[in-house]
Motif scaffolding. Structure first.
Motif, PDB file in Angstrom:
ATOM      1  N   ARG A   1       6.958   4.925 -12.619  1.00 37.96           N
ATOM      2  CA  ARG A   1       6.651   5.172 -11.220  1.00 37.96           C
ATOM      3  C   ARG A   1       5.343   6.089 -11.001  1.00 37.96           C
TER       4      ARG A   1
ATOM      5  N   PHE B   1       8.240  -9.245  -3.335  1.00 37.87           N
ATOM      6  CA  PHE B   1       7.214  -9.844  -4.347  1.00 37.87           C
ATOM      7  C   PHE B   1       8.232 -10.826  -5.428  1.00 37.87           C
TER       8      PHE B   1
ATOM      9  N   ALA C   1       9.730  -4.751  -3.730  1.00 30.80           N
ATOM     10  CA  ALA C   1      10.228  -5.412  -5.052  1.00 30.80           C
ATOM     11  C   ALA C   1      10.987  -6.790  -4.767  1.00 30.80           C
TER      12      ALA C   1
ATOM     13  N   ALA D   1       5.814  -2.783  -5.278  1.00 32.57           N
ATOM     14  CA  ALA D   1       6.934  -3.389  -5.804  1.00 32.57           C
ATOM     15  C   ALA D   1       7.646  -2.373  -6.904  1.00 32.57           C
ATOM     16  N   VAL D   2       6.829  -1.453  -7.660  1.00 30.09           N
ATOM     17  CA  VAL D   2       7.565  -0.467  -8.492  1.00 30.09           C
ATOM     18  C   VAL D   2       8.190   0.701  -7.868  1.00 30.09           C
ATOM     19  N   ASN D   3       7.664   0.927  -6.663  1.00 30.64           N
ATOM     20  CA  ASN D   3       8.020   2.185  -5.886  1.00 30.64           C
ATOM     21  C   ASN D   3       9.368   1.805  -4.959  1.00 30.64           C
ATOM     22  N   ASN D   4       9.356   0.568  -4.631  1.00 29.71           N
ATOM     23  CA  ASN D   4      10.174   0.338  -3.304  1.00 29.71           C
ATOM     24  C   ASN D   4      11.142  -1.004  -3.765  1.00 29.71           C
ATOM     25  N   ASP D   5      12.265  -0.802  -3.401  1.00 30.57           N
ATOM     26  CA  ASP D   5      13.142  -2.170  -3.645  1.00 30.57           C
ATOM     27  C   ASP D   5      13.020  -3.038  -2.702  1.00 30.57           C
TER      28      ASP D   5
ATOM     29  N   VAL E   1       1.735  -4.207  -7.192  1.00 31.55           N
ATOM     30  CA  VAL E   1       2.321  -3.908  -8.485  1.00 31.55           C
ATOM     31  C   VAL E   1       2.989  -2.511  -7.910  1.00 31.55           C
ATOM     32  N   ARG E   2       2.174  -1.640  -7.350  1.00 31.38           N
ATOM     33  CA  ARG E   2       2.346  -0.052  -6.940  1.00 31.38           C
ATOM     34  C   ARG E   2       3.670  -0.043  -6.166  1.00 31.38           C
TER      35      ARG E   2
ATOM     36  N   VAL F   1      -3.686  -0.224 -15.892  1.00 29.94           N
ATOM     37  CA  VAL F   1      -3.047   0.744 -15.133  1.00 29.94           C
ATOM     38  C   VAL F   1      -2.962   2.107 -15.860  1.00 29.94           C
ATOM     39  N   ILE F   2      -2.385   1.727 -16.985  1.00 29.11           N
ATOM     40  CA  ILE F   2      -2.201   3.153 -17.853  1.00 29.11           C
ATOM     41  C   ILE F   2      -3.034   3.542 -18.568  1.00 29.11           C
TER      42      ILE F   2
ATOM     43  N   VAL G   1      12.941  -3.516 -13.283  1.00 26.83           N
ATOM     44  CA  VAL G   1      12.071  -2.898 -12.208  1.00 26.83           C
ATOM     45  C   VAL G   1      12.130  -3.978 -11.035  1.00 26.83           C
TER      46      VAL G   1
ATOM     47  N   GLU H   1       6.008   2.258   1.353  1.00 27.14           N
ATOM     48  CA  GLU H   1       6.824   3.110   1.919  1.00 27.14           C
ATOM     49  C   GLU H   1       6.207   3.883   3.099  1.00 27.14           C
ATOM     50  N   LYS H   2       4.900   4.175   2.888  1.00 28.88           N
ATOM     51  CA  LYS H   2       4.115   5.006   3.743  1.00 28.88           C
ATOM     52  C   LYS H   2       3.488   4.227   4.918  1.00 28.88           C
TER      53      LYS H   2
ATOM     54  N   MET I   1      -0.592  -3.823 -17.394  1.00 29.46           N
ATOM     55  CA  MET I   1       0.028  -2.472 -17.207  1.00 29.46           C
ATOM     56  C   MET I   1      -0.719  -1.531 -18.166  1.00 29.46           C
TER      57      MET I   1
END
Lengths: 205, 205
Positions: A123, B135, B132, B125-129, B122-123, B176-177, A176, B42-43, B172
């Motif tokens: 995350r 999605f 997700a 979905a990865v952070n918030n159920d 993606v961000r 991303v990474i 995830v 979330e925000k 990813m």
């Protein structure tokens, strides 16, 4: 601030003497892990970590340096189970490496104890470029170098990363995002399908 | 609140008449996309979306319902380029589907215009159920159903998801990474290695 006297100030960061200060360092690291897990990289502050560990912020800086460096130290511990992947690759015959690695990685994700800190790292890395850079360096220094040494093939690093991509993608979709039927599929059936792919990436033509 | 009179209140949510209210709906959707992209799920608040669109919060609720429903509508548009994947699979011979799909997905990620909204999804979905789940439903209803119909094989959905896992993992790690050497590798060399794997998942034994 009195805690600061625990570590000789001339000592290199992150290498406290093996006396009572090791306990303080571990306490900070443990607090850091929890803070980063719960809040993610961006919302975590050195001040918050210090508060959770019951020490002064200056002591966190003294042992670890910047927030980025505390994060690096914290995820190195959280990522430790995943780092065993290199041992999984090193030990045993090369033609079984695909299955060993697939079984290992899915095992780490199946187990909630190891899944939770990994998910927190993922995350943070997905959300924040600095956290991604820390994660990237960790992968390069701890994982890629050791695995590619064992493979001894052209494009070894790219092979490892494409194999990792298959496993990372499985973990993303199964644990995830939780897409069905992948999320509920028997793990042995997934291993049966994924292991040959991982093997192919690592040692195929 | 006067904007509320634009849409007849008995009408089903998300289906405004094709008059001036379509413009308002689009404006809200566009503001929602930007808010979700910038702040994550979330925000982002319905109030913030309404403010950015220059309308009252009640109008956002009127057209889309809850924050979750606004998000679903917003990502459906942002995800639209990726949804073309099903057309890529439907058109052309089945033995070239691995390469077509790989080329298509990496193409969407190579292009910054389509990459940015995808990354935002993606961000979230990865952070918030909740994000997700939205999605997940979108993938199931828009993508899996159409692709599995074309494949007509046992385990078609699992096959598609494992192929997707390879591609999601590549995206990813590369975009991303940004792990090296994958991040800088020529995209054609990646396609050459990944396309057979995707083909194997989709139509292999």
């Amino acid at each position: 601030m009195s805690d600061l006297t625990e570590g000789p100030s001339g000592r290199r960061r992150g290498r406290p003497p093996r006396t009572e200060s090791a306990g303080t360092r571990d306490r900070i690291l443990s607090a850091a892990r929890e803070e980063f897990s719960e809040r993610g990289y961006e919302k975590t502050s050195v001040r918050g970590i210090a508060k959770a560990a019951g020490v002064d912020s200056a002591l966190v800086h003294h042992y670890f340096g910047t927030k980025e460096q505390v994060f690096a130290a914290a995820i190195e511990v959280a990522f430790a189970p995943a780092l065993n992947a290199s041992e999984v690759i090193e030990h045993g015959p090369l033609d079984g490496v695909g299955e060993r690695l697939t079984r290992f990685v899915l095992g780490v994700w199946e187990n909630p104890t190891t899944r939770t800190p990994l998910l927190a790292i993922v995350r943070s890395a997905v959300n924040n470029d600095t956290a991604a850079a820390v994660f990237r360096r960790l992968i390069a220094s701890q994982l890629l170098r050791r695995i590619t040494a064992r493979l001894d093939l052209p494009d070894a690093e790219l092979r490892v990363e494409l194999a990792a991509a298959q496993l990372v993608g499985c973990a993303m979709l199964r644990y995830v995002i939780k897409v069905e039927p992948l999320a509920s599929e028997d793990v042995e059936r997934i291993i049966a399908r994924v292991a040959p792919v991982v093997q192919g990436h690592l040692t195929g033509p």
